[in-house]
Design a protein around this motif. Sequence first.
Motif, PDB file in Angstrom:
ATOM      1  N   HIS A 104      15.682 -41.594 -41.544  1.00 44.96           N
ATOM      2  CA  HIS A 104      15.250 -42.008 -42.884  1.00 44.96           C
ATOM      3  C   HIS A 104      14.796 -43.472 -42.882  1.00 44.96           C
ATOM      4  O   HIS A 104      13.858 -43.841 -43.594  1.00 44.96           O
TER       5      HIS A 104
ATOM      6  N   CYS B 297      16.833 -49.418 -45.769  1.00 46.28           N
ATOM      7  CA  CYS B 297      17.807 -48.809 -44.870  1.00 46.28           C
ATOM      8  C   CYS B 297      17.423 -49.152 -43.431  1.00 46.28           C
ATOM      9  O   CYS B 297      16.251 -49.062 -43.060  1.00 46.28           O
TER      10      CYS B 297
ATOM     11  N   HIS C  51      20.873 -46.888 -50.923  1.00 46.91           N
ATOM     12  CA  HIS C  51      19.885 -47.357 -51.903  1.00 46.91           C
ATOM     13  C   HIS C  51      20.525 -48.051 -53.096  1.00 46.91           C
ATOM     14  O   HIS C  51      19.851 -48.728 -53.855  1.00 46.91           O
TER      15      HIS C  51
ATOM     16  N   CYS D 258      11.955 -45.141 -45.015  1.00 46.32           N
ATOM     17  CA  CYS D 258      12.585 -45.657 -46.237  1.00 46.32           C
ATOM     18  C   CYS D 258      11.530 -46.352 -47.097  1.00 46.32           C
ATOM     19  O   CYS D 258      10.784 -47.206 -46.601  1.00 46.32           O
ATOM     20  N   PRO D 259      11.451 -45.997 -48.376  1.00 49.13           N
ATOM     21  CA  PRO D 259      10.392 -46.573 -49.208  1.00 49.13           C
ATOM     22  C   PRO D 259      10.530 -48.079 -49.404  1.00 49.13           C
ATOM     23  O   PRO D 259       9.572 -48.740 -49.807  1.00 49.13           O
TER      24      PRO D 259
HETATM   25 ZN   LIG Z   1      16.223 -45.931 -47.674  1.00 51.08          ZN
END
Ligand SMILES: [Zn+2]
Length: 511
Positions: A341, A307, A299, A345-346
């Motif tokens: 993730h 990601c 990040h 991932c946002p």
């Molecule tokens: Zn991420």
Amino acid sequence: MTGWSLGPLHDVVDRIEFGQLPLEEALAGRLADTGRPVHAALARWTEYAVRSYFTAVAKIPALPGVPLDEPLEPVSRMWARQRGPLKPGDPDVYEEVVGDRRYAGHGVRELRFVRTGSVAERPGGEPDRPRDEAEIAVAVGVLAGGRPVLSPKWERKPLRLGRFEPARLVRLVEIGCADASYRVLFEGTPEEAFARYDTSVEDRIDAVIAGGTYRPGQDCGRCAAVADCPEVPSRPGFLGIAHAGLPRRSWSMTTGRSHRACPARAHLEDLFLPRDGSIENTEAMVRGQAVHAWIERLHRRTPQRACAPDDTPAPHEAWQCGRWAVTGLQARLGIQMIGDHALVCPLRDRPDGAEAHPEHSVVVYDPEADVVVIAKADLLYRVGDRWTLRETKTVRTLSEGDLLERYPQLALAVRIAGAGVLPGAEHCRVELERLTGSGPVVTELDVTAPDVAARAQRVLEEYISPWYADAHHPAKPGKACDDCPFTRWCPAAKEAKDVKETTDGKKGAGA
Ligand SMILES: [Zn+2]
């Protein structure tokens, strides 16, 4: 209770150097002093640290022209220097003051910084404490050009200063009480000292004085100005407790958890006493830290981007991120979690219209309780104009039950999001991301729902109230000692261990 790990040490050394007391008597006198009670573990540390201090001092080579049988004399007054403006727009007078331990004689002035940790330079390794060039520059400037401070300790500035007496040589030393180590930070003539000051001063002025930057974080709890700090939002009633008349303290979720396990441990963490580095974390804990560190690193990439499933560590059987190393099953599980993730991932949908702040520090001051709350969110991010706090947990299996109780960190996040102290205040959301053995799960908590807010408050209260009311920090020896890095300083832990060994011994003998 004294709130500084080196406060009692300075008291004891003062008694030895200015009160002419022998070491044992000075130690006994300070530790029996009831004016400012000292925690039993702090007393034990102080005794150790005072001996370390004098052991280290005995190893420092004498300066040229200082006879061995006539060492430097301790100086009770602090040294300070007043300077005019360094550039247009600066205040009229700067005052630079040095504390710690001061010595003079034979045309020499010496300042010794006292540190709790080690200051030994290790071949191929970093010392506990990196050199702080700005601190060194200011100290040597004052050593070379300073005068004794005549004003009483708490008198308002500007300081009243005594006569200037030039030195032929100045030296700055730091002493590590953890292992009686020392390091000479500077030794030279006043001219050399001023040159050193001048080369570093620009940076310092920019960074500290004129730059006007505030970096809220771990140190806010010790700052006298926190109530007026423009970067620390004040939220009366944030903790929901009334003032107990104790001095200002800081609280974090770590404090709460440690206090629950053992009140003494929370206190010793607060004091930053040296820790025992050989305490081992569980495999799962290390894997969790390694996964966290890896995702944080992703990040922080520039340009910031989402990601990807193959942004995973290698090789599969053993990998490391920072100081966290995993092997075998934990290494493979960690890689799977990091890959998972990417699915949640946002930043994945709108990498261009998003920003991410990993390990985001949040500091809130509650004037009613006089407590500074310090939190570190795993990730604060924005997509479009929506801000979200996300906590990430790694767990082998998904568990049921109340999420706020299971993850009190989340309860604190709900309180913070609800207190309007984050960007996008009214609409800041809170999410829990769980990376499990069977895939990722993201749960959103509705921070505006009254029952969620109330439950979060209740969970926090269970951690905060006992800590807040506690002025004595008693030890809770037993299981809590197993992973405690401070047992070396804790008389209660030692007693408990002795008793256990005796009992085990008897059992063994009887079998
Ligand atoms: Zn991420």
